[in-house]
Design a protein around this motif. Sequence first.
Motif: not given
Length: 281
Positions: A20-21, A109-110, A164-168, A256-257
């Motif tokens: 992840y992610p 994605a860092r 995941a919540v932060s990314v959203a 890829p990440a």
Amino acid sequence: VGWLAFWWSVAALLPLFLIYPSPGFETKGAARLCWVFVGVVALRFLWAPLWDPAFAPGGAQGTLWVTYPWASEDRLYAAVRAEAAAIAALMPVAVVLLVGRWRRASGPARRATRAVAAAGIVLALGVLVLGVVGTGWVAGDFDNVRRVVLLLLAVTPLVILVVAVSVARRRARLVRALIGASGDVASVEHTLRSALDDDELRLYLRVAGGWVDSSGRHVATGSDDPPAPSALRERRTIVISDGRPSVAVDLTTPTPAEREAVDFVVSAASLALDRLPLVAV
């Protein structure tokens, strides 16, 4: 049952910290480590009856299970130490792979990758200490160490949930920013640069007679395609109008990440710019 619940939890979480992610394992070594770890846990489950005195004749399992006359406390202790040594030997490999993820993290994605990798490193170090104490190589209270690792098993997955919540939330803010910038190529380009952490990103718009950049400067006159991207960069068509590319973006080729995050950002930009060519052509 308790043993399986404990180690299968580690076996299930380890791939998450190594993936992840990203959409999948970033290295073959990470995938192999997870399979080897699952193999060690499965082997321990299969060979436990061979050594556990509970499966000996007259043991606690009685006639419900096949009995093994060679099972004894000494053999059980040796088997448990071998298991602890195998798991302890795998954890430094996990730490090296997770540190590598943390160091390679870049682009959009860092922050998410580094947070997940850091949580994985903490869990791997805890399991390593548990394995070392379990082998008897280092004196320590095995039960207390196990309680700490159980706490880590409960806490570290929360990092993935928070990430995941932060990314959203960041994606929702990005979409709102792009909607607010719709119709202004320069504003969309600035928003994309910030979202992708790519100061060299360029947006190109097809107009009558060729292509212009975000400032309106002609960069390709009389061509159906914008200028070719330089090395280590890629061009993506964002909008197609009348069967031809109308808006394109040059950006750093994602790892890829980063690819999933980049795909989302570019897709969001296409919505913000979809109507712009109708005005500009």
